[in-house]
Design a protein around this motif. Structure first.
Motif, PDB file in Angstrom:
ATOM      1  N   LEU A  71       0.809  -1.223   0.000  1.00  0.00           N
ATOM      2  CA  LEU A  71       0.000   0.000   0.000  1.00  0.00           C
ATOM      3  C   LEU A  71       0.840   1.269   0.000  1.00  0.00           C
ATOM      4  CD1 LEU A  71      -3.063  -0.649   2.337  1.00  0.00           C
ATOM      5  CD2 LEU A  71      -3.112   0.070  -0.035  1.00  0.00           C
ATOM      6  N   ALA A  72       2.074   1.176   0.510  1.00  0.00           N
ATOM      7  CA  ALA A  72       2.927   2.361   0.563  1.00  0.00           C
ATOM      8  C   ALA A  72       3.269   2.871  -0.831  1.00  0.00           C
ATOM      9  CB  ALA A  72       4.208   2.049   1.337  1.00  0.00           C
ATOM     10  N   ASP A  73       3.162   1.979  -1.850  1.00  0.00           N
ATOM     11  CA  ASP A  73       3.475   2.371  -3.234  1.00  0.00           C
ATOM     12  C   ASP A  73       2.299   3.039  -3.932  1.00  0.00           C
ATOM     13  OD1 ASP A  73       5.944   1.255  -2.834  1.00  0.00           O
ATOM     14  OD2 ASP A  73       5.419  -0.681  -3.728  1.00  0.00           O
ATOM     15  N   PHE A  74       1.127   3.074  -3.279  1.00  0.00           N
ATOM     16  CA  PHE A  74      -0.084   3.603  -3.909  1.00  0.00           C
ATOM     17  C   PHE A  74      -0.385   5.018  -3.416  1.00  0.00           C
ATOM     18  CE2 PHE A  74      -0.702  -0.704  -5.101  1.00  0.00           C
ATOM     19  CZ  PHE A  74      -1.600  -0.709  -6.169  1.00  0.00           C
ATOM     20  N   GLU A  75      -0.834   5.861  -4.316  1.00  0.00           N
ATOM     21  CA  GLU A  75      -1.402   7.158  -3.954  1.00  0.00           C
ATOM     22  C   GLU A  75      -2.859   7.102  -4.368  1.00  0.00           C
ATOM     23  OE1 GLU A  75      -1.302  10.374  -1.828  1.00  0.00           O
ATOM     24  OE2 GLU A  75       0.575   9.316  -2.256  1.00  0.00           O
ATOM     25  N   ILE A  76      -3.747   6.991  -3.394  1.00  0.00           N
ATOM     26  CA  ILE A  76      -5.159   6.728  -3.688  1.00  0.00           C
ATOM     27  C   ILE A  76      -5.893   8.029  -3.978  1.00  0.00           C
ATOM     28  CG2 ILE A  76      -7.265   5.620  -2.829  1.00  0.00           C
ATOM     29  CD1 ILE A  76      -5.423   4.031  -0.886  1.00  0.00           C
ATOM     30  N   GLU A  77      -6.691   8.013  -5.029  1.00  0.00           N
ATOM     31  CA  GLU A  77      -7.448   9.202  -5.436  1.00  0.00           C
ATOM     32  C   GLU A  77      -8.541   9.535  -4.410  1.00  0.00           C
ATOM     33  OE1 GLU A  77      -6.912  11.123  -8.059  1.00  0.00           O
ATOM     34  OE2 GLU A  77      -5.182   9.912  -8.682  1.00  0.00           O
ATOM     35  N   PRO A  78      -8.765  10.830  -4.149  1.00  0.00           N
ATOM     36  CA  PRO A  78      -9.808  11.224  -3.194  1.00  0.00           C
ATOM     37  C   PRO A  78     -11.187  10.684  -3.544  1.00  0.00           C
ATOM     38  CG  PRO A  78      -8.403  13.096  -3.723  1.00  0.00           C
ATOM     39  CD  PRO A  78      -7.997  11.983  -4.632  1.00  0.00           C
ATOM     40  N   GLU A  79     -11.500  10.611  -4.850  1.00  0.00           N
ATOM     41  CA  GLU A  79     -12.817  10.119  -5.280  1.00  0.00           C
ATOM     42  C   GLU A  79     -13.011   8.657  -4.898  1.00  0.00           C
ATOM     43  OE1 GLU A  79     -15.480  11.693  -6.480  1.00  0.00           O
ATOM     44  OE2 GLU A  79     -14.309  13.489  -6.038  1.00  0.00           O
ATOM     45  N   VAL A  80     -11.926   7.894  -4.943  1.00  0.00           N
ATOM     46  CA  VAL A  80     -11.987   6.474  -4.565  1.00  0.00           C
ATOM     47  C   VAL A  80     -12.204   6.350  -3.060  1.00  0.00           C
ATOM     48  CG1 VAL A  80     -10.727   4.280  -4.498  1.00  0.00           C
ATOM     49  CG2 VAL A  80     -10.532   5.771  -6.500  1.00  0.00           C
ATOM     50  N   LEU A  81     -11.506   7.180  -2.300  1.00  0.00           N
ATOM     51  CA  LEU A  81     -11.614   7.134  -0.839  1.00  0.00           C
ATOM     52  C   LEU A  81     -13.032   7.437  -0.368  1.00  0.00           C
ATOM     53  CD1 LEU A  81      -8.314   9.029   0.000  1.00  0.00           C
ATOM     54  CD2 LEU A  81      -8.747   6.608   0.440  1.00  0.00           C
ATOM     55  N   LYS A  82     -13.741   8.289  -1.120  1.00  0.00           N
ATOM     56  CA  LYS A  82     -15.099   8.678  -0.732  1.00  0.00           C
ATOM     57  C   LYS A  82     -16.121   7.549  -0.901  1.00  0.00           C
ATOM     58  CE  LYS A  82     -14.485  13.575  -1.886  1.00  0.00           C
ATOM     59  NZ  LYS A  82     -14.818  14.629  -2.868  1.00  0.00           N
ATOM     60  N   GLN A  83     -15.731   6.470  -1.591  1.00  0.00           N
ATOM     61  CA  GLN A  83     -16.682   5.391  -1.874  1.00  0.00           C
ATOM     62  C   GLN A  83     -17.097   4.637  -0.614  1.00  0.00           C
ATOM     63  OE1 GLN A  83     -18.021   5.126  -4.921  1.00  0.00           O
ATOM     64  NE2 GLN A  83     -16.686   6.863  -5.470  1.00  0.00           N
ATOM     65  N   ILE A  84     -16.203   4.585   0.386  1.00  0.00           N
ATOM     66  CA  ILE A  84     -16.520   3.855   1.625  1.00  0.00           C
ATOM     67  C   ILE A  84     -16.467   4.831   2.798  1.00  0.00           C
ATOM     68  CG2 ILE A  84     -15.966   1.881   3.095  1.00  0.00           C
ATOM     69  CD1 ILE A  84     -14.483   0.621   0.832  1.00  0.00           C
ATOM     70  N   PRO A  85     -17.525   4.918   3.613  1.00  0.00           N
ATOM     71  CA  PRO A  85     -17.512   5.823   4.778  1.00  0.00           C
ATOM     72  C   PRO A  85     -16.402   5.455   5.759  1.00  0.00           C
ATOM     73  CG  PRO A  85     -19.730   4.997   4.346  1.00  0.00           C
ATOM     74  CD  PRO A  85     -18.807   4.215   3.475  1.00  0.00           C
ATOM     75  N   LYS A  86     -15.919   6.475   6.480  1.00  0.00           N
ATOM     76  CA  LYS A  86     -14.818   6.274   7.421  1.00  0.00           C
ATOM     77  C   LYS A  86     -15.136   5.217   8.475  1.00  0.00           C
ATOM     78  CE  LYS A  86     -12.062   8.689  10.904  1.00  0.00           C
ATOM     79  NZ  LYS A  86     -11.817   9.955  11.622  1.00  0.00           N
ATOM     80  N   GLU A  87     -16.396   5.210   8.969  1.00  0.00           N
ATOM     81  CA  GLU A  87     -16.720   4.248  10.037  1.00  0.00           C
ATOM     82  C   GLU A  87     -16.648   2.805   9.546  1.00  0.00           C
ATOM     83  OE1 GLU A  87     -20.653   6.138   8.575  1.00  0.00           O
ATOM     84  OE2 GLU A  87     -18.619   6.790   9.122  1.00  0.00           O
ATOM     85  N   VAL A  88     -16.980   2.572   8.263  1.00  0.00           N
ATOM     86  CA  VAL A  88     -16.881   1.216   7.691  1.00  0.00           C
ATOM     87  C   VAL A  88     -15.419   0.832   7.507  1.00  0.00           C
ATOM     88  CG1 VAL A  88     -17.475  -0.242   5.703  1.00  0.00           C
ATOM     89  CG2 VAL A  88     -19.130   1.431   6.559  1.00  0.00           C
ATOM     90  N   VAL A  89     -14.625   1.789   7.046  1.00  0.00           N
ATOM     91  CA  VAL A  89     -13.186   1.564   6.843  1.00  0.00           C
ATOM     92  C   VAL A  89     -12.509   1.177   8.158  1.00  0.00           C
ATOM     93  CG1 VAL A  89     -11.015   2.767   6.359  1.00  0.00           C
ATOM     94  CG2 VAL A  89     -12.942   3.021   4.799  1.00  0.00           C
ATOM     95  N   THR A  90     -12.793   1.939   9.226  1.00  0.00           N
ATOM     96  CA  THR A  90     -12.140   1.661  10.513  1.00  0.00           C
ATOM     97  C   THR A  90     -12.695   0.406  11.181  1.00  0.00           C
ATOM     98  OG1 THR A  90     -13.676   3.222  11.555  1.00  0.00           O
ATOM     99  CG2 THR A  90     -11.504   4.053  10.970  1.00  0.00           C
ATOM    100  N   ARG A  91     -14.001   0.139  10.988  1.00  0.00           N
ATOM    101  CA  ARG A  91     -14.594  -1.050  11.613  1.00  0.00           C
ATOM    102  C   ARG A  91     -14.030  -2.329  11.022  1.00  0.00           C
ATOM    103  NH1 ARG A  91     -19.681   0.125  11.060  1.00  0.00           N
ATOM    104  NH2 ARG A  91     -20.280  -1.162   9.303  1.00  0.00           N
ATOM    105  N   HIS A  92     -13.889  -2.368   9.701  1.00  0.00           N
ATOM    106  CA  HIS A  92     -13.451  -3.605   9.038  1.00  0.00           C
ATOM    107  C   HIS A  92     -11.985  -3.593   8.631  1.00  0.00           C
ATOM    108  CE1 HIS A  92     -17.481  -5.169   9.026  1.00  0.00           C
ATOM    109  NE2 HIS A  92     -17.947  -4.218   8.238  1.00  0.00           N
ATOM    110  N   GLN A  93     -11.294  -2.449   8.836  1.00  0.00           N
ATOM    111  CA  GLN A  93      -9.894  -2.328   8.432  1.00  0.00           C
ATOM    112  C   GLN A  93      -9.721  -2.694   6.950  1.00  0.00           C
ATOM    113  OE1 GLN A  93      -7.063  -1.230  10.693  1.00  0.00           O
ATOM    114  NE2 GLN A  93      -9.027  -0.322  11.208  1.00  0.00           N
ATOM    115  N   VAL A  94     -10.447  -1.969   6.115  1.00  0.00           N
ATOM    116  CA  VAL A  94     -10.334  -2.126   4.661  1.00  0.00           C
ATOM    117  C   VAL A  94     -10.036  -0.753   4.066  1.00  0.00           C
ATOM    118  CG1 VAL A  94     -11.943  -4.062   4.596  1.00  0.00           C
ATOM    119  CG2 VAL A  94     -12.812  -1.754   4.217  1.00  0.00           C
ATOM    120  N   VAL A  95      -9.353  -0.739   2.912  1.00  0.00           N
ATOM    121  CA  VAL A  95      -9.037   0.523   2.239  1.00  0.00           C
ATOM    122  C   VAL A  95      -9.377   0.387   0.759  1.00  0.00           C
ATOM    123  CG1 VAL A  95      -7.213   2.151   1.623  1.00  0.00           C
ATOM    124  CG2 VAL A  95      -7.164   1.020   3.847  1.00  0.00           C
ATOM    125  N   PRO A  96     -10.248   1.276   0.207  1.00  0.00           N
ATOM    126  CA  PRO A  96     -10.507   1.253  -1.234  1.00  0.00           C
ATOM    127  C   PRO A  96      -9.289   1.809  -1.964  1.00  0.00           C
ATOM    128  CG  PRO A  96     -11.624   3.125  -0.238  1.00  0.00           C
ATOM    129  CD  PRO A  96     -10.971   2.372   0.889  1.00  0.00           C
TER     130      PRO A  96
END
Length: 575
Positions: A71-96
Motif C-alpha cells: 500500500l505504501a506504493d499507492f497514492e489513492i485518489e480522493p474520489e476512490v476514498l469517498k466510496q466507503i464511509p470512514k466508520e466502515v473503513v475503521t470497523r473492518h480495516q479495509v481501504v478502497p
C-alpha cells in the motif's frame, strides 16, 4: 455462539499450523493473547514474532488466490476514498484503492472476512474485488487518508475571540473558582476537539508522554518520542484553564482543586478492539497546573524476549537464570530505560498454567492474563514490603516486586529468594556491579547477597536509526577507537547516520531498542562479594568472566547499523 469473524480467524490459525508456518503451541499462545487484548489473531502472531507481516501477507495471497500489494506504493485518489464511509473503513480495516466502472478494489489484511466484504458491497452498491495487504500497511493507510486530515491549525480556527475572552483565567490570583463555568468552557466543542486531537496525534506519533505546560504568558504542548521531548504546539494562553479542566474531567479528577497534585487515568477506545490508557498526573506549578500523560498501549507492549535487544549468548544466559526454581533476578537502570518491559517479557516467558505468579507494582501499567497483579496503595499501608509478606502466604512460584527501595523490602525479597521462590525486581543504579553495593548499603549482609542473587542486568534504551533514510557515514578510525571499538576491528567497522525523512518525522530515528549488561553471579563473583570486593573489582571480574558492558552492547548495535555514534555516547556516557 462464535461470530463469523472469530471462526475465520480460527481457520486462519489452523491453516498456518497445517502448512507448518507456525506451531500449534504458538497458535495457542497467540489465541490466548488475542482473547486478553481483543485484537486480531494476525496482529498477535506478528507482535509475538511468530511470523513476519510480509510472510503472512504472501501466505494469505497464495491461500485465497488474491493478489498482494504494498500500500505504501499507492497514492489513492480522493474520489476512490469517498466510496466507503470512514466508520466502515475503521470497523473492518479495509481501504478502497481503485475503481473501474461499477467495480471497487479494496485492500484487506484478512481476505477470508466475507462479512466485511458483504458490508462494503451493501454500503457502496458495487461489485467488490479484494487484494491483500499487511495489517500495519492498512492501519498506516487509514491514518494517512482518513485520520490525519485534521490539523492543529484547523482546530484553532474554531476558537473565536469571544470564546477566548470568556475562557480567560488569572491563575496567579487567589479567587473563588466558578466550577460551573469552568466545566462549561472545558466542554465547549473546540476545546473537546483540540484535546482529542492532542491525544490522537500523540498516539499516531508513538509518543510515550504528553506534557501540557503553563507559563506566565504562554502555554506549550510537548511529546516525548523515543525518549526525547519535542514541542508540537503553543495553544493560546487563555485556553490553558479549559484544556487542563478538560483533561481533569476526562480522568475523573476534581477540577476545583488546583493546590494539590492529583493522579488519574483516561481510557480511550481506538477501534479494532484496541484500547489506550493514559496515566494522568496533575501538578500545581507557578502559573497554573502542569499535566503529564503517560501513554500505555498494551498492543505495543513487546513481550517477545528475542525482540528486546538481547544478543544471542546474553539471552541464553538470561533465560538459563530465570528458569532456575529460586533466587533473585535484578534489573537496574534509570527511569525510562525499559526495565518494566524487560520484567513483563520475563513474566510472559515464565507464565504457564503450572506457575503461580504474583506481582506488586506501583503503578500496574499493563494487565497480563494469568498473572496476579497488586496495585500498591501507600495511603492504606499497602506497600511493597506488606505485599511481599502476603505473597508468601499465597503459595507463589514467581514473585515480582516493582522496585526495591528500602531495607525492609530488600530483606523480605532476599528471604523469599532463599526459601524456594524466584524473585524479580528493579533497582536504581548505574550498572550491574554497583547493584551489589546498593544492596549492601541498604543493610543486607554480604553472605545473603552472595547466596540469593542469581543475575543482575543493567539496561539503557538507544534510538534506532530510521531504515527509510539510513545512509553510511565516514568516521575517522581514531574516533571509533576513542569510542571503545577494538583497534583490530576498526578497519571493517561501518557507521550509519539518518538525515531524517517523512517516515521518521525528520528526526532520523524511529523506535528504540535496549542495550544490556548481564552479570551472572558465578562462584567467583560470589567469593568476591563475600570478601568485600569493591564495585570496580566486581566489574573487572565480571568482564574477565565474559560479561559485556553497556558500552560493548551499544557498540554491537552500532556495528549492526541499528543506531548512531551519538546515541551510543548518550546512552552509555558513564560506562
Amino acid at each position: 455462539m462464535a461470530s463469523g469473524n472469530d471462526r475465520g480467524q480460527a481457520r486462519l490459525g489452523e491453516l498456518l499450523v497445517k502448512e507448518k508456518v507456525i506451531s500449534s503451541v504458538q497458535l495457542k499462545r497467540a489465541l490466548e493473547a488475542q482473547r486478553a487484548s481483543g485484537s486480531r489473531l494476525a496482529h498477535e502472531l506478528t507482535r509475538l514474532g511468530y511470523i513476519e507481516e510480509s510472510e503472512l501477507t504472501a501466505f494469505l495471497s497464495k491461500q485465497y488466490g488474491v493478489p498482494s500489494i504494498n500500500l505504501a506504493d499507492f497514492e489513492i485518489e480522493p474520489e476512490v476514498l469517498k466510496q466507503i464511509p470512514k466508520e466502515v473503513v475503521t470497523r473492518h480495516q479495509v481501504v478502497p484503492i481503485n475503481r473501474t466502472g461499477n467495480t471497487l478494489i479494496i485492500a484487506m489484511a484478512d481476505p477470508s472476512n466475507i462479512y466485511a466484504i458483504d458490508d462494503v458491497k451493501f454500503v457502496t452498491k458495487m461489485n467488490v474485488e479484494v487484494v491483500v495487504a499487511s495489517e500495519q500497511a492498512i492501519a498506516d493507510a487509514i491514518e494517512k487518508y482518513y485520520t490525519s486530515n485534521v490539523s492543529f491549525d484547523e482546530v484553532m480556527l474554531d476558537f473565536e475571540d469571544g470564546l477566548e475572552d470568556e475562557l480567560e483565567f488569572e491563575e496567579d490570583v487567589e479567587e473563588d473558582i466558578d466550577v460551573v463555568n469552568l466545566e462549561k468552557s472545558a466542554g465547549e466543542a473546540p476545546v473537546v476537539k483540540l484535546v482529542n486531537l492532542i491525544l490522537l496525534d500523540a498516539i499516531r506519533k508513538n509518543a510515550s508522554d504528553i506534557h501540557v505546560e503553563p507559563y506566565e504568558k504562554s502555554m506549550r504542548i510537548r511529546y516525548r518520542i523515543d525518549g526525547v521531548l519535542y514541542e508540537v504546539m503553543k495553544p493560546p494562553n487563555k485556553l490553558r484553564a479549559a484544556i487542563v479542566s478538560r483533561l481533569k474531567i476526562m480522568s475523573s479528577l476534581d477540577i476545583a482543586e488546583r493546590r494539590l497534585p492529583q493522579d488519574g487515568r483516561i481510557k480511550m477506545k481506538l477501534g479494532r478492539g484496541r484500547e489506550m490508557d493514559f496515566r494522568v498526573s496533575v501538578l500545581p506549578v507557578l502559573w497554573g497546573e502542569k499535566v503529564v500523560l503517560r501513554l500505555l498501549d498494551k498492543s505495543n507492549l513487546q513481550l517477545d524476549m528475542t525482540k528486546l535487544g538481547f544478543e544471542e549468548k546474553v539471552l541464553a544466559d538470561f533465560k538459563q537464570e530465570i528458569y532456575k526454581p529460586y533466587g533473585m533476578i535484578l534489573i537496574t537502570g534509570p527511569t525510562g530505560s525499559g526495565k518494566t518491559t524487560t520484567l513483563y517479557s520475563t513474566l510472559s516467558e515464565l507464565n504457564k498454567s503450572t506457575t503461580n505468579i504474583c506481582t506488586a507494582e506501583d503503578p500496574v501499567e499493563f494487565n497480563l492474563f494469568g498473572i496476579n497483579q497488586v496495585q500498591m496503595q501507600e495511603s492504606i499501608g499497602l506497600n511493597f514490603a506488606s505485599a511481599l509478606r502476603s505473597f508468601l502466604r499465597q503459595d507463589p512460584d514467581v514473585i515480582m516486586v516493582g522496585e526495591i527501595r528500602d531495607f525492609e523490602t530488600a530483606e523480605i525479597a532476599v528471604k523469599a529468594a532463599l526459601t524456594g521462590h524466584l524473585v524479580l525486581s528493579t533497582l536504581h543504579t548505574n550498572d550491574a556491579p554497583s547493584s551489589v553495593s546498593r544492596l549492601l548499603n541498604m543493610g543486607i549482609e554480604p553472605f545473603l547477597v552472595a547466596s540469593s542473587v542469581n543475575l543482575i542486568g543493567a539496561q539503557r534504551l538507544v534510538r534506532k536509526l530510521c531504515v527509510d533514510c539510513k545512509e553510511p557515514r565516514d568516521v575517522p578510525q581514531q574516533a571509533l577507537i576513542d569510542l571503545g571499538v577494538p583497534p583490530e576491528e576498526v578497519r571493517g567497522f561501518q557507521v550509519y547516520q539518518a538525515p531524517g525523512c517523512r517516515s521518521c518525522s525528520n528526526t532520523g530515528f524511529k523506535g528504540r531498542i535496549a542495550v544490556y549488561e548481564i552479570m551472572v553471579m558465578t562462584e567467583e563473583l560470589r567469593e568476591f562479594v563475600l570478601n568485600g570486593a569493591s564495585t570496580l573489582e566486581l566489574k573487572r571480574e565480571a568482564i574477565r568472566g565474559g560479561m559485556k558492558t553497556l558500552r560493548m552492547s551499544a557498540l554491537a548495535k552500532l556495528a549492526e547499523g541499528m543506531t548512531s555514534m551519538e546515541e551510543v555516547v548518550r546512552a552509555t556516557a558513564a560506562d
